[in-house]
Design an enzyme around this catalytic site. Structure first.
Site, mmCIF file in Angstrom:
data_model
loop_
_atom_site.group_PDB
_atom_site.id
_atom_site.type_symbol
_atom_site.label_atom_id
_atom_site.label_comp_id
_atom_site.label_asym_id
_atom_site.label_seq_id
_atom_site.Cartn_x
_atom_site.Cartn_y
_atom_site.Cartn_z
ATOM 1 N N CYS A 172 -9.051 13.838 1.876
ATOM 2 C CA CYS A 172 -7.952 14.881 1.720
ATOM 3 C C CYS A 172 -7.469 15.008 0.386
ATOM 4 C CB CYS A 172 -6.851 14.605 2.686
ATOM 5 S SG CYS A 172 -5.741 15.859 2.955
ATOM 6 N N GLU B 51 -9.682 14.040 8.893
ATOM 7 C CA GLU B 51 -8.932 12.824 8.559
ATOM 8 C C GLU B 51 -8.202 12.533 9.640
ATOM 9 O OE1 GLU B 51 -5.834 11.712 4.749
ATOM 10 O OE2 GLU B 51 -5.952 13.824 5.610
ATOM 11 N N LYS C 205 -8.552 5.780 0.144
ATOM 12 C CA LYS C 205 -8.320 6.984 -0.570
ATOM 13 C C LYS C 205 -7.667 6.809 -1.859
ATOM 14 C CE LYS C 205 -5.609 10.913 0.952
ATOM 15 N NZ LYS C 205 -4.823 11.658 2.006
#
Length: 282
Positions: free
Chosen positions: A153, A43, A116
């Site tokens: 993540c 990431e 995200k």
């Protein structure tokens, strides 16, 4: 039989985007030379993990997908090597900022962008200061003869993320990550929990999982690596510890995973009419 060879990269990063692109590119080439068709960097590999603190100057690092140096570099590399590279980057869209991923195909084109969904906020991981929650919904993409799903993540801790991508047709789940020590509790080592959460997704969805994390110490924050590739039973095919730099490569049998998934019956026996509580915001 449908097989696909995948790779996860693990390395430490400087705060110089050009140096980081160079180091990532070296490992991407190594992975491609070993037969990888999809190569996953960690990431936000463009620099140090800046979300450790709230600093308004960091917003200047964000760029639109078409202008971001890391994305453009991976596009050129993907086209040259004829591989997919899911590329995490700090995205600017008008007045909004996102923690995003560009899925780059073997022609060097961006197939789409995922933003995200789950944004953490805690000591050392103050992402809500920087990133708006993603508005793309979960995404999957066709690639290498199968369907690729990618979360970023914090997304990887949520079973809903994995299940949603599976219901959209994902055959492999990828998770680029930046995670390490917990500043509020130096004795808390989440590396075991981190792995177990994703291995749980592999088992409960009968799907291979690929996770790529960074290593090294950045401004007092240490990242613990432990990148891995597991199969649809949650068994490790390739893994790193805390300090290794390099490339993990594994070949996955997609057809075998499909058969195992059907045999377990997890999707056959779902009861969506009883799951309404999952969508209630209280």
């Amino acid at each position: 039989m449908t097989e696909i060879t995948v790779a996860a990269l693990q390395l430490a990063f400087s705060d110089d985007i050009d140096v980081n692109i160079l180091e990532v590119s070296k490992l991407v080439r190594e992975a491609a030379a070993k037969g990888a068709q999809v190569v996953l960097p960690p990431e936000l590999f463009e620099g140090h993990y800046f979300c450790r603190v709230e600093d308004e100057g960091m917003f200047a690092r964000a760029r639109p997908v078409a202008e971001h140096k890391a994305v453009k570099a991976m596009q050129a590399l993907a086209a040259e090597l004829k591989i997919h590279i899911p590329t995490s980057f700090f995205e600017l869209d008008g007045q909004h900022h996102y923690n995003s991923l560009a899925m780059i195909d073997p022609d060097g084109k961006v197939q789409g962008v995922y933003r995200k969904t789950h944004i953490p906020d805690g000591p050392g991981y103050e992402e809500k200061f920087y990133f708006r929650p993603g508005n793309t919904g979960f995404k999957v993409w066709p690639g290498a003869g199968t369907t690729l799903g990618v979360g970023i993540c914090w997304d990887q801790w949520y079973p809903e993320t994995a299940r949603a991508m599976m219901l959209m047709g994902a055959q492999i789940l990828f998770y680029p990550t930046a995670i390490g020590n917990e500043p509020h509790d130096p004795d808390l080592d989440t590396s075991r929990l981190w792995r177990r959460a994703m291995i749980g997704h592999a088992v409960s969805n009968v799907v291979p999982v690929v996770a790529a994390n960074r290593i090294g110490t950045e401004d007092g924050q240490t990242f613990y690596g432990h990148s891995f590739i597991c199969d649809e039973r949650g068994d490790m095919l390739a893994e790193f510890g805390r300090d290794e730099t390099g490339v993990l490569v594994a070949t996955l049998d997609i057809d075998l995973a499909k058969r195992h998934r059907a045999a377990f019956g997890f999707f056959r026996d779902r009861r969506p009419e009883l799951y309404g509580r999952l969508t209630e915001d209280k």
